[in-house]
Design a protein around this motif. Structure first.
Motif, mmCIF file in Angstrom:
data_model
loop_
_atom_site.group_PDB
_atom_site.id
_atom_site.type_symbol
_atom_site.label_atom_id
_atom_site.label_comp_id
_atom_site.label_asym_id
_atom_site.label_seq_id
_atom_site.Cartn_x
_atom_site.Cartn_y
_atom_site.Cartn_z
ATOM 1 N N MET A 122 0.717 -1.352 -0.073
ATOM 2 C CA MET A 122 0.485 0.207 -0.291
ATOM 3 C C MET A 122 1.147 1.580 0.256
ATOM 4 S SD MET A 122 -2.968 -1.354 2.402
ATOM 5 C CE MET A 122 -4.209 0.612 2.169
ATOM 6 N N ASN A 123 0.671 1.809 -0.820
ATOM 7 C CA ASN A 123 1.592 3.238 -1.331
ATOM 8 C C ASN A 123 0.534 4.569 -0.438
ATOM 9 O OD1 ASN A 123 2.286 6.160 -1.377
ATOM 10 N ND2 ASN A 123 2.512 5.781 -4.377
ATOM 11 N N PRO A 124 0.551 5.082 0.324
ATOM 12 C CA PRO A 124 -0.297 6.139 1.550
ATOM 13 C C PRO A 124 -1.013 6.849 0.941
ATOM 14 C CG PRO A 124 1.542 5.554 2.862
ATOM 15 C CD PRO A 124 2.035 4.190 1.246
ATOM 16 N N ALA A 125 0.343 7.514 0.080
ATOM 17 C CA ALA A 125 0.762 8.720 -1.100
ATOM 18 C C ALA A 125 -0.455 9.087 -1.845
ATOM 19 C CB ALA A 125 1.507 9.338 -0.930
ATOM 20 N N ALA A 126 -0.949 7.486 -2.068
ATOM 21 C CA ALA A 126 -1.773 7.344 -3.831
ATOM 22 C C ALA A 126 -3.198 7.805 -3.697
ATOM 23 C CB ALA A 126 -1.668 6.267 -3.823
ATOM 24 N N GLY A 127 -3.785 9.095 -4.075
ATOM 25 C CA GLY A 127 -4.839 9.212 -4.924
ATOM 26 C C GLY A 127 -5.414 10.241 -3.344
ATOM 27 N N GLU A 169 -10.073 2.768 4.921
ATOM 28 C CA GLU A 169 -11.055 2.130 4.434
ATOM 29 C C GLU A 169 -11.154 0.768 3.675
ATOM 30 O OE1 GLU A 169 -14.980 2.598 1.248
ATOM 31 O OE2 GLU A 169 -13.797 4.229 1.368
ATOM 32 N N LEU A 170 -9.727 0.844 2.774
ATOM 33 C CA LEU A 170 -9.092 -0.474 2.119
ATOM 34 C C LEU A 170 -8.454 -1.336 3.311
ATOM 35 C CD1 LEU A 170 -9.076 -2.216 -0.176
ATOM 36 C CD2 LEU A 170 -6.503 -0.608 -0.771
ATOM 37 N N ILE A 171 -7.726 -1.064 4.041
ATOM 38 C CA ILE A 171 -7.159 -1.403 5.455
ATOM 39 C C ILE A 171 -7.740 -1.959 5.641
ATOM 40 C CG2 ILE A 171 -5.583 -1.595 7.758
ATOM 41 C CD1 ILE A 171 -3.758 0.105 6.083
ATOM 42 N N GLU A 172 -9.312 -1.921 6.365
ATOM 43 C CA GLU A 172 -10.310 -2.541 7.122
ATOM 44 C C GLU A 172 -11.005 -3.597 6.471
ATOM 45 O OE1 GLU A 172 -13.595 1.096 8.272
ATOM 46 O OE2 GLU A 172 -11.910 1.890 9.578
ATOM 47 N N ASP A 173 -11.255 -3.035 5.247
ATOM 48 C CA ASP A 173 -11.804 -3.468 4.290
ATOM 49 C C ASP A 173 -10.578 -5.419 3.600
ATOM 50 O OD1 ASP A 173 -14.112 -4.662 2.479
ATOM 51 O OD2 ASP A 173 -13.168 -4.416 0.502
ATOM 52 N N ILE A 174 -9.720 -5.020 3.350
ATOM 53 C CA ILE A 174 -9.161 -6.115 3.868
ATOM 54 C C ILE A 174 -8.722 -7.547 5.091
ATOM 55 C CG2 ILE A 174 -6.170 -6.680 3.233
ATOM 56 C CD1 ILE A 174 -5.184 -4.518 1.749
ATOM 57 N N HIS A 175 -8.387 -6.853 6.286
ATOM 58 C CA HIS A 175 -8.717 -7.753 7.260
ATOM 59 C C HIS A 175 -9.865 -8.221 7.303
ATOM 60 C CE1 HIS A 175 -5.355 -6.038 9.167
ATOM 61 N NE2 HIS A 175 -5.734 -5.208 9.322
ATOM 62 N N LYS A 176 -10.899 -8.315 6.688
ATOM 63 C CA LYS A 176 -12.195 -7.887 6.861
ATOM 64 C C LYS A 176 -12.640 -9.384 6.339
ATOM 65 C CE LYS A 176 -17.499 -7.190 6.420
ATOM 66 N NZ LYS A 176 -18.323 -5.793 6.087
ATOM 67 N N ILE A 221 -4.731 -2.371 -6.939
ATOM 68 C CA ILE A 221 -6.234 -2.193 -6.396
ATOM 69 C C ILE A 221 -5.721 -0.869 -6.331
ATOM 70 C CG2 ILE A 221 -7.708 -1.817 -4.462
ATOM 71 C CD1 ILE A 221 -6.386 -4.668 -3.595
ATOM 72 N N PRO A 222 -6.452 -0.102 -7.464
ATOM 73 C CA PRO A 222 -6.099 1.572 -8.047
ATOM 74 C C PRO A 222 -6.757 2.444 -7.197
ATOM 75 C CG PRO A 222 -7.958 0.735 -9.334
ATOM 76 C CD PRO A 222 -7.989 -0.462 -8.831
ATOM 77 N N MET A 223 -5.255 2.865 -5.676
ATOM 78 C CA MET A 223 -5.999 3.796 -5.288
ATOM 79 C C MET A 223 -5.422 5.238 -5.486
ATOM 80 S SD MET A 223 -7.664 2.301 -3.447
ATOM 81 C CE MET A 223 -6.927 3.253 -1.341
ATOM 82 N N GLN A 244 -14.970 -3.801 -10.275
ATOM 83 C CA GLN A 244 -14.202 -4.914 -9.754
ATOM 84 C C GLN A 244 -13.134 -5.066 -8.744
ATOM 85 O OE1 GLN A 244 -16.753 -8.147 -8.443
ATOM 86 N NE2 GLN A 244 -17.507 -6.512 -8.886
ATOM 87 N N LEU A 245 -12.210 -4.649 -9.135
ATOM 88 C CA LEU A 245 -10.841 -4.167 -8.191
ATOM 89 C C LEU A 245 -10.698 -3.886 -7.088
ATOM 90 C CD1 LEU A 245 -9.237 -3.061 -11.323
ATOM 91 C CD2 LEU A 245 -8.848 -5.076 -11.247
ATOM 92 N N PHE A 246 -11.938 -3.380 -6.203
ATOM 93 C CA PHE A 246 -11.847 -2.683 -4.930
ATOM 94 C C PHE A 246 -12.277 -4.054 -4.831
ATOM 95 C CE2 PHE A 246 -11.340 0.629 -7.491
ATOM 96 C CZ PHE A 246 -10.592 1.947 -6.740
ATOM 97 N N ASN A 247 -13.574 -5.209 -5.121
ATOM 98 C CA ASN A 247 -13.713 -6.415 -4.106
ATOM 99 C C ASN A 247 -13.020 -7.064 -4.226
ATOM 100 O OD1 ASN A 247 -14.971 -8.350 -4.020
ATOM 101 N ND2 ASN A 247 -16.728 -8.533 -5.829
ATOM 102 N N ILE A 248 -12.184 -6.932 -3.141
ATOM 103 C CA ILE A 248 -11.462 -8.161 -2.346
ATOM 104 C C ILE A 248 -11.835 -9.572 -2.165
ATOM 105 C CG2 ILE A 248 -9.282 -8.721 -0.407
ATOM 106 C CD1 ILE A 248 -10.314 -6.218 -0.747
ATOM 107 N N ASP A 249 -12.775 -10.220 -1.663
ATOM 108 C CA ASP A 249 -13.799 -11.685 -2.683
ATOM 109 C C ASP A 249 -12.856 -12.054 -3.870
ATOM 110 O OD1 ASP A 249 -14.610 -13.030 -0.122
ATOM 111 O OD2 ASP A 249 -16.025 -11.275 -0.203
#
Length: 329
Positions: free
Chosen positions: A7-12, A19-26, A90-92, A107-112
């Motif tokens: 993860m690049n924290p500066a992207a976007g 939000e993405l980190i939470e989704d990855i963990h979940k 995952i395009p950020m 769909q690139l944001f759909n971790i499943d």
């Protein structure tokens, strides 16, 4: 399969980072897959991390580039020669031009869907022993890319307008933002030595959606090249809309002030140190730029719905016609 999210924290501007980190963990916890999150702190770190992991383990691995085209490029560069690892995206970023080559990008944001992804081989561009995944450009475009980097850090310029706003801001440099040098395609010297803009592409898009190389495919072993002659500002303005839409090859009203070539190798001999934009990041080249395509360089994993967008038949036909023209010096 081990899943590594880089993860690049500066992207976007970091708007979706937490939000993405939470989704990855979940999702990964629910799916009970092996995963880890690595947050980068500097340019080049993603490449170093991927190389280290590939060297230290023979396990099957998938590295998710969570950032813009620059982050994707870094992760892909680390995968060269690593047959047991895959690239996922995952395009950020703010432009996210490489993923514009695919359908159903949401769909690139759909971790499943990412975990269940399907793989394909893709090419990379090699330039002076380094790698690009999407596109290299120079000339007026490069000066605009420099301004884009400034605008994207601004709270007052919307991401979607960053490139167009930068064009307006750089208009005063139009006459001086020229590529000075000799270009050869597969060893054949091209006409002239002054160019307003040059694009050497693996994918179709850059600049947040400008379709400069509408016939490009990332898995055909070919570089798509669009080289615009030194032109007047009035001519540039007249073709800009078609250049953005990707209709400059098919629209008969567009003046033929450019060449469109398909080749496997490009060499440019610059008359002076020249800035180039590599997947949106600026580099300076002294002397020569040697550019080639590396066929099937890395394995790309994508959600099943994210199929490559095919080149339209009329565009392919027009590109073939342009490619057959004699632009020799």
């Amino acid at each position: 399969m081990k899943h590594f999210f880089i993860m690049n924290p500066a992207a976007g501007k970091g708007t979706r980072f937490h939000e993405l980190i939470e989704d990855i963990h979940k999702v990964c916890d629910r799916r009970k897959v092996y995963y880890a999150i690595h947050v980068t702190e500097r340019i080049g770190e993603a490449t170093e991390f991927v190389k280290k992991m590939c060297k230290n383990s023979n396990d099957e691995m998938r590295f998710y580039a969570c950032g813009g085209d620059g982050t994707i490029k870094e992760v892909a560069a680390g995968l060269i020669g690593c047959d047991h690892a895959e690239l996922a995206i995952i395009p950020m970023g703010t432009g996210n031009d490489f993923v514009r080559n695919f359908e159903h990008r949401e769909q690139l944001f759909n971790i499943d869907a990412q975990i269940d992804g399907e793989t394909r081989k893709i090419d990379l561009l090699k330039y002076n022993n380094k790698y690009a995944i999407n596109l290299i450009n120079m000339g007026f475009d490069c000066e605009v890319a420099k301004q884009v980097a400034v605008n994207r850090r601004s709270l007052f310029v919307p991401n979607k307008l960053a490139y167009t706003a930068s064009i307006v801001q750089k208009i005063t440099q139009f006459d001086t933002a020229i590529v000075n040098g000799k270009i050869s395609f597969d060893g054949v010297l091209h006409r002239g030595d002054k160019y307003q803009a040059c694009v050497f592409a693996n994918g179709c898009y850059y600049g947040g959606g400008y379709k400069a190389a509408p016939a490009a495919q990332f898995d055909d072993g070919i570089i798509d090249c669009c080289v615009i002659d030194k032109i007047s500002l009035a001519t540039f303005v007249s073709i800009l809309g078609h250049y953005k839409a990707g209709t400059h090859l098919t629209e008969k009203k567009v003046p033929e002030v450019f060449a469109y070539k398909k080749c496997k190798q490009v060499e440019i001999s610059f008359y002076k140190p020249t800035d180039i934009s590599v997947d949106g990041e600026i580099e300076r080249v002294n002397g020569k730029l040697a550019l080639s395509v590396v066929k099937d360089a890395v394995t790309l994993s994508l959600p099943k719905a994210c199929q490559p967008i095919p080149v339209e038949p009329n565009v392919a036909k027009a590109a073939k016609k342009f490619n057959s023209k004699n632009y020799n010096a």
